[in-house]
Write an enzyme that holds these catalytic residues in place. Structure first.
Site, mmCIF file in Angstrom:
data_model
loop_
_atom_site.group_PDB
_atom_site.id
_atom_site.type_symbol
_atom_site.label_atom_id
_atom_site.label_comp_id
_atom_site.label_asym_id
_atom_site.label_seq_id
_atom_site.Cartn_x
_atom_site.Cartn_y
_atom_site.Cartn_z
ATOM 1 N N ARG A 69 -92.548 93.310 -54.280
ATOM 2 C CA ARG A 69 -91.715 94.420 -53.788
ATOM 3 C C ARG A 69 -92.413 95.760 -54.033
ATOM 4 O O ARG A 69 -92.408 96.635 -53.208
ATOM 5 C CB ARG A 69 -90.347 94.434 -54.469
ATOM 6 C CG ARG A 69 -89.626 93.123 -54.575
ATOM 7 C CD ARG A 69 -88.433 93.059 -53.650
ATOM 8 N NE ARG A 69 -88.796 92.648 -52.308
ATOM 9 C CZ ARG A 69 -89.260 91.417 -51.998
ATOM 10 N NH1 ARG A 69 -89.409 90.510 -52.899
ATOM 11 N NH2 ARG A 69 -89.564 91.122 -50.765
ATOM 12 N N GLN A 103 -78.309 102.667 -53.153
ATOM 13 C CA GLN A 103 -78.464 101.367 -53.814
ATOM 14 C C GLN A 103 -79.922 100.921 -53.740
ATOM 15 O O GLN A 103 -80.287 99.907 -54.318
ATOM 16 C CB GLN A 103 -77.581 100.323 -53.124
ATOM 17 C CG GLN A 103 -76.108 100.657 -53.170
ATOM 18 C CD GLN A 103 -75.325 99.767 -52.212
ATOM 19 O OE1 GLN A 103 -74.810 98.721 -52.587
ATOM 20 N NE2 GLN A 103 -75.249 100.164 -50.966
ATOM 21 N N ASP A 106 -86.301 101.797 -53.787
ATOM 22 C CA ASP A 106 -87.647 102.009 -53.244
ATOM 23 C C ASP A 106 -88.177 103.436 -53.362
ATOM 24 O O ASP A 106 -89.360 103.689 -53.099
ATOM 25 C CB ASP A 106 -87.706 101.542 -51.781
ATOM 26 C CG ASP A 106 -86.659 102.215 -50.895
ATOM 27 O OD1 ASP A 106 -86.295 103.382 -51.138
ATOM 28 O OD2 ASP A 106 -86.201 101.555 -49.927
ATOM 29 N N HIS A 121 -78.853 101.720 -58.436
ATOM 30 C CA HIS A 121 -79.338 100.376 -58.782
ATOM 31 C C HIS A 121 -80.709 100.432 -59.463
ATOM 32 O O HIS A 121 -81.378 99.404 -59.578
ATOM 33 C CB HIS A 121 -79.402 99.473 -57.547
ATOM 34 C CG HIS A 121 -78.040 99.031 -57.087
ATOM 35 N ND1 HIS A 121 -77.841 98.270 -55.961
ATOM 36 C CD2 HIS A 121 -76.804 99.241 -57.611
ATOM 37 C CE1 HIS A 121 -76.539 98.031 -55.803
ATOM 38 N NE2 HIS A 121 -75.889 98.620 -56.787
ATOM 39 N N GLY A 192 -76.408 101.831 -43.539
ATOM 40 C CA GLY A 192 -77.234 100.647 -43.789
ATOM 41 C C GLY A 192 -76.868 99.834 -45.006
ATOM 42 O O GLY A 192 -77.738 99.435 -45.768
ATOM 43 N N THR A 193 -75.581 99.535 -45.157
ATOM 44 C CA THR A 193 -75.193 98.704 -46.297
ATOM 45 C C THR A 193 -74.106 97.720 -45.891
ATOM 46 O O THR A 193 -73.196 98.061 -45.139
ATOM 47 C CB THR A 193 -74.780 99.558 -47.524
ATOM 48 O OG1 THR A 193 -74.339 98.704 -48.561
ATOM 49 C CG2 THR A 193 -73.736 100.600 -47.196
HETATM 50 N N1 APR Z 1 -80.165 100.687 -39.519
HETATM 51 C C1 APR Z 1 -78.900 100.594 -40.019
HETATM 52 N N2 APR Z 1 -78.424 99.497 -40.618
HETATM 53 C C2 APR Z 1 -79.247 98.460 -40.723
HETATM 54 C C3 APR Z 1 -80.559 98.458 -40.224
HETATM 55 C C4 APR Z 1 -81.020 99.638 -39.591
HETATM 56 N N3 APR Z 1 -82.260 99.757 -39.082
HETATM 57 N N4 APR Z 1 -81.115 97.257 -40.491
HETATM 58 C C5 APR Z 1 -80.183 96.542 -41.133
HETATM 59 N N5 APR Z 1 -79.047 97.255 -41.270
HETATM 60 C C6 APR Z 1 -77.794 96.867 -41.929
HETATM 61 C C7 APR Z 1 -77.473 95.420 -41.853
HETATM 62 O O1 APR Z 1 -76.692 95.139 -40.695
HETATM 63 C C8 APR Z 1 -76.693 95.192 -43.153
HETATM 64 O O2 APR Z 1 -75.284 95.365 -42.957
HETATM 65 O O3 APR Z 1 -77.967 97.185 -43.290
HETATM 66 C C9 APR Z 1 -77.188 96.298 -44.073
HETATM 67 C C10 APR Z 1 -78.048 95.817 -45.231
HETATM 68 O O4 APR Z 1 -77.277 95.029 -46.073
HETATM 69 P P1 APR Z 1 -77.880 94.294 -47.360
HETATM 70 O O5 APR Z 1 -79.144 93.615 -46.984
HETATM 71 O O6 APR Z 1 -76.794 93.486 -47.946
HETATM 72 O O7 APR Z 1 -78.286 95.510 -48.327
HETATM 73 P P2 APR Z 1 -77.354 96.384 -49.283
HETATM 74 O O8 APR Z 1 -76.006 96.588 -48.722
HETATM 75 O O9 APR Z 1 -78.161 97.572 -49.632
HETATM 76 O O10 APR Z 1 -77.241 95.452 -50.561
HETATM 77 C C11 APR Z 1 -76.631 95.961 -51.713
HETATM 78 O O11 APR Z 1 -77.298 94.067 -53.003
HETATM 79 O O12 APR Z 1 -78.969 92.528 -53.208
HETATM 80 C C12 APR Z 1 -78.381 93.627 -53.785
HETATM 81 O O13 APR Z 1 -79.185 95.191 -55.313
HETATM 82 C C13 APR Z 1 -79.340 94.785 -53.977
HETATM 83 O O14 APR Z 1 -78.972 97.122 -53.599
HETATM 84 C C14 APR Z 1 -78.793 95.843 -53.047
HETATM 85 C C15 APR Z 1 -77.325 95.485 -52.943
#
Ligand code: APR
Length: 248
Positions: A69, A103, A106, A121, A192-193
């Protein structure tokens, strides 16, 4: 919930804005998200690489995962979504208030110029001692430890990445600051979460209790989409520059 058509948000220069971001904001920089198809948690067993128990069982494996990572993040650059949020902060700098709760571990928001960032995080590019009683502090660290986990020079315990794993508590001071800012904001934005990892997934409810606009930008409708007042379905790097064009 139907997606709205992106147009500039009506944010005043004296507004108080809180933004929450997740892995989706860095996707267009080339950093894999966690729960999308082909995401990190499809390729790796979360229990083995992102829990204190997994680390205790196999610190070398966990460091190989985090070393990959680190190497990836060092190859990537901020994208237009990170830059639009940094521009929003500058737009509010003189008269408004801004807080970015991310969260993501990076560091790309900071590299794009964001200043008021709570990396709730933790940070991928920092290393700390796994022994909470050790007096050493976390240090900035870009090294890879693919050939074995490092030891603390002070107490000999394993060193670990300074990130929050599943089953661990967030920094209580960061949590307090985030909640206070949301309870006093005029706009709440999430980008984006997937809205499934708490406590951050529940922050929108604080904003909902205050009755303020809650804007969501996401590629797919996430678990908590109904808590938002507007939803813009699309890529953060394409939608945010439109929503925040007044600040660019
Ligand atoms: N633009 C906007 N949204 C996007 C894009 C993009 N280019 N690409 C993906 N997404 C969305 C996806 O549809 C998804 O709903 O971003 C979201 C990412 O979700 P996760 O992968 O679950 O990430 P996150 O919500 O940050 O996870 C939370 O979980 O694994 C742990 O600690 C880790 O901080 C992380 C936490």
């Amino acid at each position: 919930m139907i997606s709205d058509t992106p147009r500039p948000l009506n944010i005043a220069p004296d507004a108080s804005v809180v933004v929450v971001t997740g892995a989706g904001v860095s996707a267009e920089s080339g950093i894999a998200t966690f729960r999308d198809k082909g995401g990190v948690w499809e390729q790796y067993d979360l229990e083995r690489v992102a829990t204190p128990e997994g680390f205790a069982a196999d610190p070398d494996l966990v460091w190989r995962f985090y070393s990959e990572r680190r190497e990836q993040v060092l190859r990537c650059d901020p994208n237009p979504a990170h830059r639009a949020l940094a521009a929003l902060e500058r737009f509010l700098q003189a008269r408004g208030r801004f807080l970015l709760v991310t969260q993501n571990v990076d560091g790309l928001h900071q590299r794009a110029g964001s200043r008021e960032v709570l990396p709730i995080h933790g940070s991928l590019l920092r290393t700390r001692c796994s022994n909470d009683g050790c007096p050493t502090r976390p240090v900035d660290d870009e090294r890879s430890y693919k050939n074995g986990a490092p030891r603390c020079p002070e107490c000999g315990s394993w060193l670990r990445p300074d990130v929050v794993w599943f089953g661990e508590y967030l920094d209580p001071e960061m949590e307090r600051q985030a909640r206070l800012a949301i309870a006093d904001c005029d706009w709440f934005l999430a980008v984006g979460t997937s809205g499934v990892v708490h406590p951050v997934a529940g922050y929108v409810e604080i904003a909902a209790d205050m009755g303020v606009p809650r804007v969501l930008v996401n590629l797919e409708p996430p678990a908590n989409v109904r808590a938002f007042t507007s939803f813009y379905q699309g890529k953060a790097g394409e939608v945010l520059p439109v929503l925040l064009s007044f600040a660019l």
